[in-house]
Design an enzyme around this catalytic site. Structure first.
Site, PDB file in Angstrom:
ATOM      1  N   ARG A  29     -13.495  13.255   9.262  1.00 42.69           N
ATOM      2  CA  ARG A  29     -14.219  13.716   8.064  1.00 42.69           C
ATOM      3  C   ARG A  29     -15.682  13.967   8.404  1.00 42.69           C
ATOM      4  NH1 ARG A  29     -12.318   8.750   4.473  1.00 42.69           N
ATOM      5  NH2 ARG A  29     -10.327   8.659   5.515  1.00 42.69           N
ATOM      6  N   HIS A  61     -13.447   1.423   0.201  1.00 45.49           N
ATOM      7  CA  HIS A  61     -13.480   0.268   1.108  1.00 45.49           C
ATOM      8  C   HIS A  61     -14.069  -0.970   0.437  1.00 45.49           C
ATOM      9  CE1 HIS A  61     -13.859   3.167   4.803  1.00 45.49           C
ATOM     10  NE2 HIS A  61     -12.602   2.789   4.675  1.00 45.49           N
ATOM     11  N   ASN A  94       0.881  -1.167   0.000  1.00 45.11           N
ATOM     12  CA  ASN A  94       0.000   0.000   0.000  1.00 45.11           C
ATOM     13  C   ASN A  94       0.916   1.213   0.000  1.00 45.11           C
ATOM     14  OD1 ASN A  94      -1.832   1.999   0.403  1.00 45.11           O
ATOM     15  ND2 ASN A  94      -2.767   1.113   2.236  1.00 45.11           N
ATOM     16  N   GLU A 103      -8.051  -6.401   4.746  1.00 43.56           N
ATOM     17  CA  GLU A 103      -7.925  -5.930   3.368  1.00 43.56           C
ATOM     18  C   GLU A 103      -6.665  -6.476   2.691  1.00 43.56           C
ATOM     19  OE1 GLU A 103      -9.862  -1.672   3.104  1.00 43.56           O
ATOM     20  OE2 GLU A 103      -9.256  -2.090   5.152  1.00 43.56           O
ATOM     21  N   ARG A 139      -2.580  -2.280  -3.366  1.00 47.70           N
ATOM     22  CA  ARG A 139      -3.836  -1.600  -3.084  1.00 47.70           C
ATOM     23  C   ARG A 139      -3.864  -0.329  -3.933  1.00 47.70           C
ATOM     24  NH1 ARG A 139      -4.951   3.247   0.489  1.00 47.70           N
ATOM     25  NH2 ARG A 139      -7.147   3.435   0.028  1.00 47.70           N
TER      26      ARG A 139
END
Ligand code: ADP
Length: 401
Positions: free
Chosen positions: A242, A181, A7, A386, A92
């Site tokens: 957020r 996601h 990633n 993930e 990713r």
């Protein structure tokens, strides 16, 4: 077979090496940080619990990748003897735009499409491309696979993904809901169905990925048909820092009053709002729960708002799917916060959810059912992974197609 999962961020590389046998095993994981700064660093941990840290100059991603490969093959803290043991690399990738509906083998065409999506993910996609090029430099023979945060959601119908703006803006700039996601939503929904002995492709499922970033997805017959994150990962439920959903008029008003530039506003909605903004204390759910227990009214309000906003999404997704069979809770909060799960789910009898608080209490980091046996709608906590999905897709795409 060993698969390296990467990633890559603009100044960091997160990695895991997984042995993808019948029971996948994590052999090592780590992080290179401060790429491009004066002194970079690597922190590495192997499956024997040995830790290794070093500080050195890491001027670019190729040097960062070399550092990772050295750590993996080191005599002491390494986990493989030679680089030949790495059979595939899975990346990713934050944004695949409208190009990618599933994970793909990386070639020149894929690279140029990921480049075309840089506008949509300006912080992430360029960094992923640096990682891909670095691997091509160092391990040119090893197949690389791109696994996109967005691809699972490409099945959404236009009525879900279009925004109520002039259609020409969609055509010109591809402004629409993409969702993120995706690997996590797909993984936890499939895993829950496996555990229940259900066919994933015949059920209505709502997956709630509640971490620092959070999103909720409606999955009908195996396809994502709506998701709460949108053109960017700012839309949807309230998150750690957020906003989630916010009246656009309010943002314009704040920008005017506080004399914010576009870049100020971008940083504001991404970093200063959410639970951190309302509590004016912490973005971390554990802190907020602790403060609420000690009597902080602001922390209580923050938790109430969070639960309320998740509930609204669950209700609306049940409505658009004409009912729901399964609700899955995942991510740091979904997996670990019995307090938040109870606040969200204990009052949903109208929908057919019989919440089992005895099973919910103190349940952390496990795959478990937290609805009562007679509950019409099953509720489960499922641990997401993930990196494992990326490694599984890498094996599938590079070797089993
Ligand atoms: P990220 O999106 O960064 O991957 P995570 O999925 O790790 O985030 O989720 C982080 C969130 O999970 C934080 O708000 C943290 O407080 C929360 N969390 C982790 N453990 C617990 C716990 N035991 N109880 C409540 N919240 C928890």
């Amino acid at each position: 077979m060993n698969v390296l999962v990467l990633n890559c961020g603009s100044s960091s590389i997160k990695y895991q090496l997984l042995e993808m046998g019948s029971e996948p095993e994590l052999k090592a994981k780590g992080l290179v940080e401060r790429i491009g700064l004066k002194i970079g660093c690597l922190a590495h941990k192997n499956d024997r619990n040995q830790k290794y840290e070093t500080e050195t100059e890491v001027p670019n991603h190729t040097v960062g990748i070399k550092l990772v490969l050295e750590a993996l093959t080191d005599k002491d803290h390494g986990v493989i003897e030679s680089l030949n043991e790495i059979k595939g690399v899975g990346h990713r990738v934050a944004h695949g735009g409208e190009y990618f509906t599933k994970s793909v083998l990386i070639n020149d065409d894929v690279i140029s499409k990921i480049e075309n999506c840089c506008d949509l993910a300006p912080l992430h996609n360029p960094a992923h491309l640096l990682g891909m090029r670095a691997i091509t430099d160092v391990l040119p023979e090893v197949p690389q696979v791109a696994v996109f945060d967005t691809s699972f959601h490409q099945t959404m119908p236009a009525s879900s993904y279009m925004y109520p703006i002039p259609y020409s803006l969609y055509e010109q700039y591809k402004i629409r809901r993409y969702g993120f996601h995706g690997t996590s939503h797909r993984f936890v929904a499939e895993k829950a169905c496996d555990i229940l002995g259900w066919n994933f492709e015949e059920k209505n499922i709502i997956t709630c990925h509640l971490g620092n970033g959070a999103s909720i997805t409606a999955i009908k017959n195996g396809n994502s048909i709506d998701t709460s994150m949108g053109f960017t990962p700012v839309e949807g439920v309230m998150m750690g820092t957020r906003t989630g959903d916010l009246d656009l008029g309010a943002l314009l008003f704040i920008m005017e009053k506080e004399k914010m530039s576009i870049s100020d506003a971008n940083s504001f909605i991404n970093k200063k709002c959410g639970t951190a903004g309302v509590s004016e204390n912490s973005s971390d759910m554990r802190d907020l729960q602790e403060d609420a227990e000690k009597g902080s009214e602001r922390a209580k309000l923050t938790l109430d708002m969070y639960a309320h906003r998740v509930k609204k999404y669950i209700g609306s997704y049940a409505a658009v799917m004409n009912g729901v069979d399964l609700i899955v809770m995942t991510g740091g909060i979904g997996e670990n916060s019995d307090v938040m799960r109870k606040m969200i789910l204990s009052d949903m009898n109208y929908l057919g959810v019989e919440f089992d608080d005895a099973k919910n209490t103190d349940l952390r980091g496990e795959d478990a059912t937290i609805s009562k046996p007679n509950s019409k709608v099953k509720v489960m906590t499922i641990t997401t992974d993930e990196e494992l999905v990326i490694a599984m897709d890498t094996v599938k795409v590079a070797f089993r197609n």
